[in-house]
Scaffold this active site. Structure first.
Site, mmCIF file in Angstrom:
data_model
loop_
_atom_site.group_PDB
_atom_site.id
_atom_site.type_symbol
_atom_site.label_atom_id
_atom_site.label_comp_id
_atom_site.label_asym_id
_atom_site.label_seq_id
_atom_site.Cartn_x
_atom_site.Cartn_y
_atom_site.Cartn_z
ATOM 1 N N LYS A 183 0.858 -1.192 0.000
ATOM 2 C CA LYS A 183 0.000 0.000 0.000
ATOM 3 C C LYS A 183 0.890 1.237 0.000
ATOM 4 O O LYS A 183 1.573 1.525 0.979
ATOM 5 C CB LYS A 183 -0.902 0.047 1.236
ATOM 6 C CG LYS A 183 -1.948 1.156 1.105
ATOM 7 C CD LYS A 183 -2.476 1.677 2.406
ATOM 8 C CE LYS A 183 -1.635 2.720 3.049
ATOM 9 N NZ LYS A 183 -1.553 4.023 2.344
ATOM 10 N N GLY A 236 7.816 5.011 7.805
ATOM 11 C CA GLY A 236 6.951 6.158 8.073
ATOM 12 C C GLY A 236 7.237 6.706 9.452
ATOM 13 O O GLY A 236 8.334 6.562 9.982
ATOM 14 N N SER A 237 6.218 7.304 10.049
ATOM 15 C CA SER A 237 6.431 7.997 11.326
ATOM 16 C C SER A 237 6.523 7.000 12.483
ATOM 17 O O SER A 237 6.016 5.877 12.411
ATOM 18 C CB SER A 237 5.290 8.972 11.577
ATOM 19 O OG SER A 237 4.092 8.263 11.760
ATOM 20 N N THR A 238 7.118 7.453 13.558
ATOM 21 C CA THR A 238 7.286 6.603 14.736
ATOM 22 C C THR A 238 5.935 6.267 15.360
ATOM 23 O O THR A 238 5.705 5.133 15.790
ATOM 24 C CB THR A 238 8.213 7.319 15.742
ATOM 25 O OG1 THR A 238 9.470 7.527 15.086
ATOM 26 C CG2 THR A 238 8.444 6.495 16.989
ATOM 27 N N GLY A 241 4.362 3.677 13.274
ATOM 28 C CA GLY A 241 5.150 2.440 13.450
ATOM 29 C C GLY A 241 4.749 1.715 14.726
ATOM 30 O O GLY A 241 4.615 0.484 14.744
ATOM 31 N N GLU A 259 11.085 1.167 9.660
ATOM 32 C CA GLU A 259 12.061 2.235 9.386
ATOM 33 C C GLU A 259 11.351 3.540 9.700
ATOM 34 O O GLU A 259 10.467 3.955 8.954
ATOM 35 C CB GLU A 259 12.444 2.158 7.905
ATOM 36 C CG GLU A 259 13.932 2.104 7.683
ATOM 37 C CD GLU A 259 14.483 3.458 7.305
ATOM 38 O OE1 GLU A 259 14.697 4.261 8.225
ATOM 39 O OE2 GLU A 259 14.679 3.684 6.110
ATOM 40 N N CYS A 294 13.698 10.617 6.267
ATOM 41 C CA CYS A 294 13.888 10.164 7.650
ATOM 42 C C CYS A 294 15.323 10.407 8.088
ATOM 43 O O CYS A 294 15.593 10.698 9.243
ATOM 44 C CB CYS A 294 13.510 8.693 7.785
ATOM 45 S SG CYS A 294 14.287 7.640 6.569
ATOM 46 N N GLU A 393 10.718 15.723 15.153
ATOM 47 C CA GLU A 393 11.008 15.564 13.731
ATOM 48 C C GLU A 393 10.107 16.534 12.971
ATOM 49 O O GLU A 393 8.885 16.373 12.953
ATOM 50 C CB GLU A 393 10.720 14.128 13.285
ATOM 51 C CG GLU A 393 11.091 13.897 11.846
ATOM 52 C CD GLU A 393 10.774 12.488 11.364
ATOM 53 O OE1 GLU A 393 9.656 12.010 11.594
ATOM 54 O OE2 GLU A 393 11.660 11.872 10.743
HETATM 55 P P1 NDP Z 1 2.580 8.072 8.438
HETATM 56 O O1 NDP Z 1 3.605 7.339 9.188
HETATM 57 O O2 NDP Z 1 1.255 8.221 9.078
HETATM 58 O O3 NDP Z 1 2.336 7.379 7.002
HETATM 59 C C1 NDP Z 1 3.224 6.502 6.365
HETATM 60 C C2 NDP Z 1 2.437 5.370 5.691
HETATM 61 O O4 NDP Z 1 1.704 4.616 6.676
HETATM 62 C C3 NDP Z 1 1.401 5.855 4.698
HETATM 63 O O5 NDP Z 1 1.287 4.918 3.632
HETATM 64 C C4 NDP Z 1 0.136 5.865 5.541
HETATM 65 O O6 NDP Z 1 -0.998 5.835 4.746
HETATM 66 C C5 NDP Z 1 0.317 4.587 6.345
HETATM 67 N N1 NDP Z 1 -0.439 4.496 7.592
HETATM 68 C C6 NDP Z 1 -0.864 5.497 8.407
HETATM 69 N N2 NDP Z 1 -1.501 5.006 9.481
HETATM 70 C C7 NDP Z 1 -1.503 3.642 9.363
HETATM 71 C C8 NDP Z 1 -1.990 2.557 10.165
HETATM 72 N N3 NDP Z 1 -2.619 2.756 11.331
HETATM 73 N N4 NDP Z 1 -1.822 1.286 9.732
HETATM 74 C C9 NDP Z 1 -1.170 1.056 8.577
HETATM 75 N N5 NDP Z 1 -0.692 2.036 7.767
HETATM 76 C C10 NDP Z 1 -0.823 3.320 8.159
HETATM 77 O O7 NDP Z 1 3.173 9.497 8.041
HETATM 78 P P2 NDP Z 1 2.401 10.818 7.571
HETATM 79 O O8 NDP Z 1 2.256 10.756 6.113
HETATM 80 O O9 NDP Z 1 1.143 11.019 8.364
HETATM 81 O O10 NDP Z 1 3.451 11.960 7.982
HETATM 82 C C11 NDP Z 1 3.476 12.469 9.319
HETATM 83 C C12 NDP Z 1 4.895 12.605 9.835
HETATM 84 O O11 NDP Z 1 5.531 11.336 9.789
HETATM 85 C C13 NDP Z 1 5.789 13.510 8.986
HETATM 86 O O12 NDP Z 1 5.650 14.850 9.339
HETATM 87 C C14 NDP Z 1 7.143 12.966 9.318
HETATM 88 O O13 NDP Z 1 7.582 13.536 10.527
HETATM 89 C C15 NDP Z 1 6.906 11.474 9.524
HETATM 90 N N6 NDP Z 1 7.240 10.660 8.323
HETATM 91 C C16 NDP Z 1 8.394 9.932 8.340
HETATM 92 C C17 NDP Z 1 8.760 9.212 7.229
HETATM 93 C C18 NDP Z 1 10.041 8.437 7.185
HETATM 94 O O14 NDP Z 1 10.602 8.269 6.112
HETATM 95 N N7 NDP Z 1 10.509 7.915 8.297
HETATM 96 C C19 NDP Z 1 7.957 9.201 6.014
HETATM 97 C C20 NDP Z 1 6.727 9.930 6.112
HETATM 98 C C21 NDP Z 1 6.413 10.641 7.227
HETATM 99 P P3 NDP Z 1 -1.636 7.192 4.156
HETATM 100 O O15 NDP Z 1 -0.571 8.221 3.987
HETATM 101 O O16 NDP Z 1 -2.159 6.716 2.865
HETATM 102 O O17 NDP Z 1 -2.679 7.579 5.137
#
Ligand code: NDP
Length: 490
Positions: A183, A236-238, A241, A259, A294, A393
């Site tokens: 996804k 994605g975000s902590t 995660g 990650e 990240c 972050e």
């Molecule tokens: P998220 O961690 O929420 O999103 C990353 C991915 O996870 C997206 O595909 C999102 O879907 C999906 N997701 C969100 N919630 C769930 C869940 N409960 N179960 C399964 N999958 C889920 O990041 P955001 O886009 O909301 O960004 C917010 C903050 O996160 C940023 O400001 C940044 O600080 C951090 N971030 C860190 C990243 C990294 O590389 N470590 C990358 C992106 C963000 P969808 O977006 O479709 O809702």
């Protein structure tokens, strides 16, 4: 000529399951272009129904097609062809990436596409290079450790590097004989569809890699919870995660690779070298992709004597950045992904200033970019350890500056209570470099550079709140296999 017209690009928008693009009547989510904020497409919210279809197809097809049981060399050959096709398709694939993400087209063509292809190639090579183990046991018995695929891996990728992230998740999982349901972020959903289509063109059996669209909360979480998903790989975000780890534990005790976020230091010692060169490294570390990485090096910890010359250079580099639509060849500087991210960057800078910070450069949105969110590279000084810009972050082009006198003081400032993803150390002294490297609480330490190279053999992944497990390297491949212990008496 790499520039293209963003209004004249056609692409598929639904799910990709069993080798077919599946148009949806359930298009609910509007997708916007980061460069100008224009809504340009809709995607479905797949939810439990779409996830079930994708996962059940993946499980059936990985067995019936022989993907999980064929010779690893055969899998490697298909992955190699896939990497070739990604490069051959660079222009179209690159346009899809540049249209909907924060990456300017020139950057995508020169870096993102070759890196995506090379990551797949790296795992093609891994496919038949790692074996199990023969274990010393009693006489008349044979002990073995046999690696085997998990089954279907659920992958969830963020919006900052959609294609690279897809390759980091799919490459090792597929090479190890798993099927994958991925996804992508709802903010950047389209390049991943083409990426999967090219895999099938390369010979990957249909259904072994499926893409489902939708939000994290309604589709991503259903993917994590689905009983046929045996392993989860997430970037994605902590906060997300942690939710995924909890869901993965509760719904089937699934192993996870996470990650996550970072707040990485760039530690500069007086003997680091020419401030002009060091400033370039520091700037790339926090400005690339608008700071939306990240691994961004967003905390400058600088020894007192070199600080004035270094800051002077950094201010110049910040002032040289110019906004530009991601579909124009001359654009180099990334917009923030959307207004939510823009508001977050703005709010944290304002709060940081309320807490005592002073803006040395930038600090606001570029003028005349009202439709997109282009944020000026920002330097914040007078920040204490508790300042929100040091603690949180931000995910924007914002660098905090802290000073130190003694080496140990610098190393102590570089540590972070929450995150431990990466650290940069800039010094000509081997002793200082080694002492810093050993002390720093970071999953990756770069010395006299900042940022990843094209060496896919080097794994990446964080400590503490920055995650669990590694992407890249042979570690990511091995993490896509479970180990079966066998004892045979004869
Ligand atoms: P998220 O961690 O929420 O999103 C990353 C991915 O996870 C997206 O595909 C999102 O879907 C999906 N997701 C969100 N919630 C769930 C869940 N409960 N179960 C399964 N999958 C889920 O990041 P955001 O886009 O909301 O960004 C917010 C903050 O996160 C940023 O400001 C940044 O600080 C951090 N971030 C860190 C990243 C990294 O590389 N470590 C990358 C992106 C963000 P969808 O977006 O479709 O809702």
């Amino acid at each position: 000529m790499l520039s293209f017209d963003p209004d004249n690009l056609s692409f598929c928008t639904g799910n990709y399951i069993d080798g077919k693009h599946i148009p949806s009547n359930n298009n609910q989510i509007q997708v916007h272009r980061p460069s100008d904020g224009k809504a340009y497409a809709l995607i479905p919210e797949s939810g439990i129904e779409g996830v079930t279809q994708a996962v059940e197809t993946a499980e059936a097809k990985r067995i019936s097609s022989g993907w999980s049981s064929c010779s690893p060399r055969q899998r490697g050959a298909i992955l190699r062809r896939w990497a070739d096709l990604i490069e051959e398709d660079a222009v179209y694939l690159g346009q899809l990436e540049a249209l909907g993400s924060t990456r300017p087209i020139t950057d995508v063509i020169n870096h993102e596409i070759p890196f995506t292809a090379e990551a797949i190639r790296f795992y093609a090579e891994c496919a038949d290079k790692y074996s199990g183990d023969l274990l010393p046991t009693r006489k008349n018995s044979l002990g073995m450790l046999i690696p085997e695929p998990y089954g279907v891996v659920g992958a969830i990728t963020p919006w900052n590097f959609p294609l690279s992230m897809a390759s980091w998740k799919c490459g090792p999982a597929l090479a190890a004989g798993n099927a994958v349901v991925l996804k992508p972020s709802e903010l950047t959903p389209f390049s991943t569809l083409r990426f999967a289509e090219l895999a099938v063109k390369a010979g990957l059996p249909t259904g072994v890699l499926n893409i489902v669209q939708g939000s994290g909360l309604r589709t991503g979480s259903e993917l994590v919870k689905h009983p046929l998903i045996r392993k989860v790989s997430f970037t994605g975000s902590t906060v997300t995660g942690a939710q995924i780890m909890s869901d993965a534990g509760f719904y089937g005790m699934k192993p996870v690779t996470l990650e996550l976020g970072g707040k990485s230091p760039q530690l500069v010692f007086n003997d680091a070298g020419n401030p002009v060169d060091i400033a370039q490294r520091i700037a790339r570390g926090f400005i690339a992709n608008g700071g939306q990485a990240c691994v961004a090096g967003t905390r400058l910890i600088v020894q007192r004597a070199i600080a004035p010359a270094l800051l002077e250079q950094l201010i110049l580099l910040c002032q040289q950045c110019r906004p530009g639509y991601t579909w124009l060849e001359n654009s180099r500087y990334s917009p923030l992904i959307d207004s939510r991210q823009g508001n977050k960057v703005q709010r944290l800078i304002q709060q940081s200033c309320v807490e005592g910070a002073e803006v040395l450069a930038g600090g606001k949105r570029f003028e005349h970019t009202e439709e997109g969110w282009f944020w000026q590279p920002t330097l914040l000084i007078n920040v204490g350890e508790d300042n929100c810009a040091v603690q949180e972050e931000i995910f924007g082009p914002v660098l905090t500056v802290q000073y130190f006198d003694e080496i140990d003081e610098g190393i102590a400032l570089a540590q972070h209570d929450t995150y431990g993803l990466c650290a940069g150390v800039h010094t000509q002294s081997l002793t200082t470099a080694m002492r810093s490297m050993q002390s720093l609480n970071a999953g990756t330490v770069w010395v006299n550079r900042y940022g990843r190279s094209g060496d896919f053999i080097i794994p990446t992944g964080g400590f503490m709140g920055s995650g669990i497990g590694k992407d890249l390297g042979r570690q990511a491949f091995q993490a896509c296999q479970r180990q079966k212990s066998v004892l045979i008496d004869f």
